[in-house]
Motif scaffolding. Structure first.
Motif, PDB file in Angstrom:
ATOM      1  N   UNK A 188     -47.815 -54.431 -71.597  1.00  0.00           N
ATOM      2  CA  UNK A 188     -47.349 -55.621 -72.324  1.00  0.00           C
ATOM      3  C   UNK A 188     -46.088 -55.345 -73.137  1.00  0.00           C
ATOM      4  N   UNK A 189     -45.682 -54.100 -73.202  1.00  0.00           N
ATOM      5  CA  UNK A 189     -44.516 -53.661 -73.965  1.00  0.00           C
ATOM      6  C   UNK A 189     -44.601 -54.090 -75.429  1.00  0.00           C
ATOM      7  N   UNK A 190     -45.784 -53.948 -76.014  1.00  0.00           N
ATOM      8  CA  UNK A 190     -45.977 -54.335 -77.407  1.00  0.00           C
ATOM      9  C   UNK A 190     -45.283 -53.385 -78.369  1.00  0.00           C
ATOM     10  N   UNK A 191     -45.118 -52.136 -77.999  1.00  0.00           N
ATOM     11  CA  UNK A 191     -44.486 -51.153 -78.874  1.00  0.00           C
ATOM     12  C   UNK A 191     -43.032 -50.896 -78.490  1.00  0.00           C
ATOM     13  N   UNK A 192     -42.403 -51.846 -77.843  1.00  0.00           N
ATOM     14  CA  UNK A 192     -41.054 -51.634 -77.325  1.00  0.00           C
ATOM     15  C   UNK A 192     -40.045 -51.343 -78.430  1.00  0.00           C
ATOM     16  N   UNK A 193     -40.073 -52.087 -79.510  1.00  0.00           N
ATOM     17  CA  UNK A 193     -39.107 -51.904 -80.594  1.00  0.00           C
ATOM     18  C   UNK A 193     -39.746 -51.362 -81.875  1.00  0.00           C
ATOM     19  N   UNK A 194     -40.949 -50.838 -81.763  1.00  0.00           N
ATOM     20  CA  UNK A 194     -41.676 -50.344 -82.924  1.00  0.00           C
ATOM     21  C   UNK A 194     -41.155 -48.968 -83.317  1.00  0.00           C
ATOM     22  N   UNK A 195     -40.979 -48.767 -84.621  1.00  0.00           N
ATOM     23  CA  UNK A 195     -40.523 -47.470 -85.105  1.00  0.00           C
ATOM     24  C   UNK A 195     -41.617 -46.698 -85.820  1.00  0.00           C
ATOM     25  N   UNK A 196     -42.467 -47.369 -86.579  1.00  0.00           N
ATOM     26  CA  UNK A 196     -43.459 -46.651 -87.373  1.00  0.00           C
ATOM     27  C   UNK A 196     -44.898 -47.073 -87.094  1.00  0.00           C
ATOM     28  N   UNK A 197     -45.202 -48.334 -87.237  1.00  0.00           N
ATOM     29  CA  UNK A 197     -46.583 -48.789 -87.098  1.00  0.00           C
ATOM     30  C   UNK A 197     -46.853 -49.229 -85.665  1.00  0.00           C
ATOM     31  N   UNK A 198     -47.350 -48.293 -84.867  1.00  0.00           N
ATOM     32  CA  UNK A 198     -47.651 -48.587 -83.472  1.00  0.00           C
ATOM     33  C   UNK A 198     -48.925 -49.427 -83.376  1.00  0.00           C
ATOM     34  N   UNK A 199     -49.175 -49.959 -82.204  1.00  0.00           N
ATOM     35  CA  UNK A 199     -50.353 -50.795 -81.992  1.00  0.00           C
ATOM     36  C   UNK A 199     -51.633 -49.988 -82.181  1.00  0.00           C
ATOM     37  N   UNK A 200     -51.633 -48.741 -81.755  1.00  0.00           N
ATOM     38  CA  UNK A 200     -52.808 -47.881 -81.924  1.00  0.00           C
ATOM     39  C   UNK A 200     -53.058 -47.609 -83.399  1.00  0.00           C
ATOM     40  N   UNK A 201     -52.015 -47.317 -84.155  1.00  0.00           N
ATOM     41  CA  UNK A 201     -52.159 -47.098 -85.595  1.00  0.00           C
ATOM     42  C   UNK A 201     -52.619 -48.373 -86.295  1.00  0.00           C
ATOM     43  N   UNK A 202     -52.099 -49.520 -85.856  1.00  0.00           N
ATOM     44  CA  UNK A 202     -52.494 -50.818 -86.403  1.00  0.00           C
ATOM     45  C   UNK A 202     -53.983 -51.057 -86.170  1.00  0.00           C
ATOM     46  N   UNK A 203     -54.451 -50.760 -84.967  1.00  0.00           N
ATOM     47  CA  UNK A 203     -55.867 -50.927 -84.646  1.00  0.00           C
ATOM     48  C   UNK A 203     -56.728 -50.055 -85.552  1.00  0.00           C
ATOM     49  N   UNK A 204     -56.350 -48.789 -85.694  1.00  0.00           N
ATOM     50  CA  UNK A 204     -57.127 -47.875 -86.538  1.00  0.00           C
ATOM     51  C   UNK A 204     -57.110 -48.301 -87.997  1.00  0.00           C
ATOM     52  N   UNK A 205     -55.959 -48.759 -88.467  1.00  0.00           N
ATOM     53  CA  UNK A 205     -55.833 -49.201 -89.850  1.00  0.00           C
ATOM     54  C   UNK A 205     -56.751 -50.378 -90.150  1.00  0.00           C
ATOM     55  N   UNK A 206     -56.767 -51.361 -89.257  1.00  0.00           N
ATOM     56  CA  UNK A 206     -57.582 -52.537 -89.519  1.00  0.00           C
ATOM     57  C   UNK A 206     -59.066 -52.295 -89.247  1.00  0.00           C
ATOM     58  N   UNK A 207     -59.401 -51.368 -88.373  1.00  0.00           N
ATOM     59  CA  UNK A 207     -60.809 -50.999 -88.212  1.00  0.00           C
ATOM     60  C   UNK A 207     -61.316 -50.283 -89.464  1.00  0.00           C
ATOM     61  N   UNK A 208     -60.496 -49.409 -90.039  1.00  0.00           N
ATOM     62  CA  UNK A 208     -60.865 -48.734 -91.276  1.00  0.00           C
ATOM     63  C   UNK A 208     -60.996 -49.733 -92.425  1.00  0.00           C
ATOM     64  N   UNK A 209     -60.083 -50.684 -92.494  1.00  0.00           N
ATOM     65  CA  UNK A 209     -60.157 -51.713 -93.531  1.00  0.00           C
ATOM     66  C   UNK A 209     -61.423 -52.557 -93.381  1.00  0.00           C
TER      67      UNK A 209
END
Length: 67
Positions: free
Chosen positions: A29-50
């Protein structure tokens, strides 16, 4: 006692998630195409922890990240 244990309890909780399939779907899906810091995987882990910690909102999550 095993001195080479690298997984925390949060890591053990995330272990059933197939990261290879998730990473492949993100790449397709090219979701991380222009991402520099907060990747989709990190986002998933962050919100699961929250979710596990019952955080009230984004301000509380940001405070946790900054600490």
């Amino acid at each position: 006692m095993d001195n080479h244990t690298l997984l925390s309890s949060f890591g053990k909780w995330l272990a059933p998630i197939c990261t290879k399939m998730f990473t492949t779907a993100v790449a397709e899906c090219q979701q991380d195409k222009y991402v520099k810091k907060l990747t989709t995987t990190a986002y998933l882990k962050l919100f699961l922890l929250a979710q596990l910690q019952n955080r009230e909102g984004l301000r509380h999550i940001a405070d946790d990240v900054l600490c």
